[in-house]
Design a protein around this motif. Structure first.
Motif, PDB file in Angstrom:
ATOM      1  N   ARG A 619       6.891  48.345  42.364  1.00 42.99           N
ATOM      2  CA  ARG A 619       7.776  48.879  43.410  1.00 42.99           C
ATOM      3  C   ARG A 619       7.063  49.171  44.730  1.00 42.99           C
ATOM      4  N   ILE A 620       5.770  49.479  44.664  1.00 44.77           N
ATOM      5  CA  ILE A 620       5.069  49.820  45.901  1.00 44.77           C
ATOM      6  C   ILE A 620       4.389  48.569  46.439  1.00 44.77           C
ATOM      7  N   THR A 621       5.138  47.851  47.268  1.00 44.16           N
ATOM      8  CA  THR A 621       4.633  46.645  47.912  1.00 44.16           C
ATOM      9  C   THR A 621       4.507  46.893  49.412  1.00 44.16           C
ATOM     10  N   ARG A 622       3.748  46.035  50.061  1.00 45.09           N
ATOM     11  CA  ARG A 622       3.591  46.204  51.512  1.00 45.09           C
ATOM     12  C   ARG A 622       4.939  46.137  52.220  1.00 45.09           C
ATOM     13  N   THR A 623       5.789  45.223  51.787  1.00 46.82           N
ATOM     14  CA  THR A 623       7.109  45.085  52.410  1.00 46.82           C
ATOM     15  C   THR A 623       7.917  46.369  52.271  1.00 46.82           C
ATOM     16  N   ARG A 627       8.767  48.937  55.392  1.00 45.42           N
ATOM     17  CA  ARG A 627      10.190  49.068  55.722  1.00 45.42           C
ATOM     18  C   ARG A 627      10.571  50.522  55.984  1.00 45.42           C
ATOM     19  N   VAL A 628       9.898  51.473  55.322  1.00 51.56           N
ATOM     20  CA  VAL A 628      10.182  52.893  55.556  1.00 51.56           C
ATOM     21  C   VAL A 628       9.931  53.233  57.020  1.00 51.56           C
ATOM     22  N   GLY A 629       8.791  52.779  57.552  1.00 53.50           N
ATOM     23  CA  GLY A 629       8.572  52.886  58.986  1.00 53.50           C
ATOM     24  C   GLY A 629       7.494  53.857  59.418  1.00 53.50           C
ATOM     25  N   SER A 634      -2.445  50.849  54.633  1.00 50.13           N
ATOM     26  CA  SER A 634      -3.840  50.739  54.187  1.00 50.13           C
ATOM     27  C   SER A 634      -4.205  51.872  53.234  1.00 50.13           C
ATOM     28  N   LEU A 635      -3.746  53.082  53.504  1.00 43.61           N
ATOM     29  CA  LEU A 635      -4.025  54.216  52.617  1.00 43.61           C
ATOM     30  C   LEU A 635      -3.280  54.044  51.297  1.00 43.61           C
ATOM     31  N   VAL A 636      -2.036  53.608  51.367  1.00 47.69           N
ATOM     32  CA  VAL A 636      -1.242  53.401  50.149  1.00 47.69           C
ATOM     33  C   VAL A 636      -1.868  52.303  49.299  1.00 47.69           C
ATOM     34  N   GLU A 637      -2.294  51.233  49.932  1.00 55.39           N
ATOM     35  CA  GLU A 637      -2.902  50.115  49.207  1.00 55.39           C
ATOM     36  C   GLU A 637      -4.172  50.555  48.493  1.00 55.39           C
ATOM     37  N   ASP A 638      -5.019  51.305  49.173  1.00 62.94           N
ATOM     38  CA  ASP A 638      -6.259  51.778  48.556  1.00 62.94           C
ATOM     39  C   ASP A 638      -5.960  52.686  47.364  1.00 62.94           C
ATOM     40  N   SER A 639      -4.984  53.568  47.515  1.00 65.70           N
ATOM     41  CA  SER A 639      -4.631  54.481  46.422  1.00 65.70           C
ATOM     42  C   SER A 639      -4.077  53.715  45.236  1.00 65.70           C
ATOM     43  N   LEU A 640      -3.246  52.719  45.508  1.00 65.57           N
ATOM     44  CA  LEU A 640      -2.648  51.933  44.441  1.00 65.57           C
ATOM     45  C   LEU A 640      -3.711  51.124  43.705  1.00 65.57           C
ATOM     46  N   LEU A 666       6.748  56.272  46.699  1.00 61.97           N
ATOM     47  CA  LEU A 666       7.887  55.607  46.070  1.00 61.97           C
ATOM     48  C   LEU A 666       9.187  56.358  46.357  1.00 61.97           C
ATOM     49  N   SER A 667       9.100  57.674  46.457  1.00 58.57           N
ATOM     50  CA  SER A 667      10.299  58.466  46.740  1.00 58.57           C
ATOM     51  C   SER A 667      10.968  58.020  48.033  1.00 58.57           C
ATOM     52  N   PHE A 668      10.186  57.799  49.067  1.00 60.05           N
ATOM     53  CA  PHE A 668      10.766  57.372  50.342  1.00 60.05           C
ATOM     54  C   PHE A 668      11.350  55.967  50.241  1.00 60.05           C
ATOM     55  N   ILE A 669      10.699  55.118  49.477  1.00 60.06           N
ATOM     56  CA  ILE A 669      11.219  53.769  49.284  1.00 60.06           C
ATOM     57  C   ILE A 669      12.588  53.827  48.603  1.00 60.06           C
ATOM     58  N   VAL A 670      12.678  54.619  47.552  1.00 59.08           N
ATOM     59  CA  VAL A 670      13.922  54.701  46.782  1.00 59.08           C
ATOM     60  C   VAL A 670      15.020  55.392  47.587  1.00 59.08           C
ATOM     61  N   LEU A 671      14.683  56.493  48.254  1.00 62.20           N
ATOM     62  CA  LEU A 671      15.698  57.206  49.034  1.00 62.20           C
ATOM     63  C   LEU A 671      16.202  56.345  50.184  1.00 62.20           C
TER      64      LEU A 671
END
Length: 682
Positions: A619-623, A627-629, A634-640, A666-671
């Motif tokens: 679920r946590i992809t760059r796209t 898209r959240v904005g 880069s921080l999310v990618e490193d953590s993942l 992920l919460s922001f993606i889903v919301l």
């Protein structure tokens, strides 16, 4: 518990006809049908300026009490959610004064009390409630929320109309469009004050009312707040008398919450709070029927080993002779439920606790129960959290000393405080945290640490947000946002030393972690997602008002080891003494541990992903992130990458810190997906 929606078209706004407003209300109620599957009702004013809608979960006066309610003259109209306790006594009082009731529903008290007292009706209400009332003779709308915010209530101005509802999703049917509030997101206004993550949508805060007039004038004001005795105020009662009074007040709160026309159960974990509620509830029931049974419901994690509270809860249920229900949950089930819980919580989450409560409440409803008592509120008002002793130690306790309690000397107290402040703050954290940072935020609340710990628990650092977001909102300073969200009169009490630091910490704990998080994503919202009404006796305002007069040293009780001369601190000491006859010795002696919904563990050498890792990877992809904005990929990618390749499994069963951060992302993606939020682009 029920759900409500309301609309007010002030002067100079274009309004639909009666059928059009009725359709809008019905569509809005369909979004929150889970809150009240038993009945749906709407009312529209003759001039089409106001509409009220209600979905009902029938608990009191099952055959009647459908809403919207009205008075006998059809001048006052009202929709109410929640439960109002002691309603039979108040009803009798009103009837003796000439007021007329149409039903036996507790909710109708709001109508008749308003006719008698106007907006001053609120002090007469005891329980968990939210309501919207319309006085057609004055064209005035009044909304209110209970003292602790157990029942949710949101409002917004959309196209000139006032919209009010139990959940924000109900606004969608009126054409409201969700947009990110970047300042609230970065500074976590959803946790700190009356903001939400969506621009222009506010929570009506606990203990507050709202008045709206036909000109569009809107006023929000407080009708009740938490208060404490002054630091030096003497207490005439003895320790034994205080223990007895705590027991009496808690019995009274539980007795009122056992009143129902449908079966009542109790949530039971491995801690003393829920065990006390269960034990005292069974004691009350068996006073009337020696063979009475009470159903208990426990969430267990068999894969969690020593971190599973199921075995302790089982021993407690056996001791009580309860009708035990154990719900065994796996990590996959928690992960599969995570996104559904976001739709109901309507705020970002950073753990698997909400999915656990979501699954447990589903089981409760499937067993035929609509009402469950719970243990929320004891930790905040009785000194239950592991990080509260540091604030207790910040000042001596004159009332405790006057009672003859053996307490650390000032030199001992300061030495212990200095030692603790060198350690890591023991709290689930999304961002780095210590006892010595955020000096201004601490100063604003008299030097306490509690709000710094909560800020770390519920908000990420600046590195999570991209430069554009930081340029607009500034660098995150959530501790300061929390302090600024506290009433200035309370900040004054903190800085002046009028209230003991432990009491300031308890106040802040209640206003943040309890009212903004626990009662939402670990309480009411997850219960109501499956049409279950939760009743927390520890949040009876009479109980809280009493325990807030008790000296701090009877909550966080210092105990000296006579051999070593060292001091230890027993959290919730006075509660333990008050409920000792109704719980097992194991529970009585057990120290509070962080409640976690533990993930499964990958065996050493295995490469297969555990369910949480697999879900986050998918679920946590760059796209999705971009898209959240406002998130920094880069921080999310490193953590993942780090979490997928080299996960940590903390000994207490909590999540890897990177997993917490990724759930938050992920919460922001889903919301965004569920509320159709456009990409934030400033």
């Amino acid at each position: 518990m029920c759900g409500l929606t309301a609309v007010y078209y002030p002067e100079a706004t274009t309004r639909p006809d009666s059928s059009g407003i009725g359709e809008l209300l019905s569509n809005s109620l369909a979004k929150i049908q889970h809150r009240g599957p038993d009945y749906t009702g709407v009312w529209v004013a003759s001039d089409c300026s106001v509409g009220l809608g209600h979905v009902r979960l029938s608990i009191i006066d099952l055959e009647h009490g459908q809403q919207p309610l009205s008075d006998e003259d059809e001048h006052i109209h009202c929709v109410v959610t929640g439960e109002i306790y002691d309603h039979e006594r108040i009803r009798d009082e009103l009837m003796s004064q000439g007021f007329t009731f149409k039903t036996k529903s507790d909710s109708e008290l709001v109508v008749q009390l308003y006719k008698r007292d106007g907006i001053d009706l609120l002090p007469s209400l005891r329980g968990e409630f939210a309501f919207v009332l319309y006085d057609s003779t004055r064209r005035l709308m009044l909304a209110a929320r209970d003292r602790f915010g157990i029942k949710p209530l949101y409002y917004t101005i959309s196209d000139g109309r006032l919209l009010i509802a139990s959940e924000m999703k109900a606004f969608l049917a009126f054409g409201w469009k969700a947009k990110w509030d970047i300042d609230s997101v970065v500074h976590n206004g959803d946790f700190s004050d009356d903001r939400t993550i969506f621009k222009g949508v506010n929570k009506l805060m606990a203990g507050h009312s709202l008045v709206f007039r036909p000109t569009g004038y809107l006023k929000v004001q407080s009708y009740w707040d938490i208060t404490y005795s002054n630091t030096d105020a003497p207490n005439a009662a003895t320790v034994d008398e205080m223990i007895s009074n705590v027991r009496t007040h808690l019995f009274d709160a539980i007795r009122l919450r056992l009143r129902s026309d449908v079966p009542v159960g109790v949530y039971l974990s491995g801690g003393i709070d829920s065990a006390a509620v269960a034990g005292m509830a069974i004691h009350l029931l068996r006073q009337k029927n020696p063979n009475a049974k009470l159903a208990t419901f426990t969430l267990a994690f068999p894969d969690a080993g020593d971190n599973d509270e199921g075995p302790i809860a089982h021993r407690t249920a056996t001791f009580l002779g309860a009708e035990e229900h154990m719900v065994n949950v796996t990590e996959k089930e928690l992960v599969d439920a995570f996104e559904a819980t976001l739709w109901h919580a309507e705020q970002p989450l950073w753990s698997l606790l909400a999915p656990g409560k979501y699954l447990l409440s589903n089981f409760v409803r499937n067993q035929g129960y609509k009402v469950v008592l719970s243990g929320e509120g004891a930790d905040e008002f009785l000194g239950g959290y592991a990080w509260l002793p540091v604030d207790y130690l910040r000042r001596s306790d004159p009332p405790g000393l006057a009672m003859g309690l053996e307490l650390p000397s000032d030199a001992e107290r300061e030495a212990i405080l200095n030692r603790i402040q060198m350690a890591t703050v023991p709290v689930l954290s999304l961002s780095k945290n210590s006892y010595t940072d955020a000096p201004l935020a601490r100063k604003m609340l008299g030097g306490i640490s509690a709000h710094r710990a909560y800020a770390a628990a519920g908000s990420a650092g600046a590195e999570l947000y991209n430069p554009r977001a930081i340029a607009v909102a500034g660098v995150p300073d959530v501790p300061r946002a929390i302090a600024e969200g506290i009433n200035p009169s309370i900040r004054k009490k903190a800085v002046s030393g009028k209230w003991h630091p432990l009491n300031i910490a308890s106040y802040v704990s209640a206003k943040t972690i309890l009212m903004q998080a626990i009662l939402n994503h670990m309480g009411e919202r997850m219960e109501m997602s499956h049409s279950v009404e939760g009743r927390p006796p520890f949040l009876d305002h009479n109980f809280v008002e009493y325990v807030n007069t008790i000296p701090p040293s009877l909550k966080v009780r210092p105990v000296k080891n006579e051999t070593s001369g060292t001091w230890a601190f027993t959290e919730k000491w006075i509660l333990r003494q008050a409920v000792k006859p109704y719980v097992t010795e194991e529970v009585f002696l057990r120290r509070k541990l962080s409640y976690n919904a533990p993930p499964s563990r990958r065996r050493e050498g295995e490469s297969i992903l555990v369910p949480l890792q697999a879900h986050l990877k998918a679920r946590i992809t760059r796209t999705n992130v971009e898209r959240v904005g406002f998130l920094e990929w880069s921080l999310v990618e490193d953590s993942l990458t780090g979490y997928l390749t080299n996960p940590n499994f903390p000994a207490d069963g909590s999540l890897d810190a990177r997993a917490q951060l990724l759930l938050y992302v992920l919460s922001f993606i889903v919301l965004q997906e569920k509320f159709d939020v456009p990409t934030w682009d400033n």
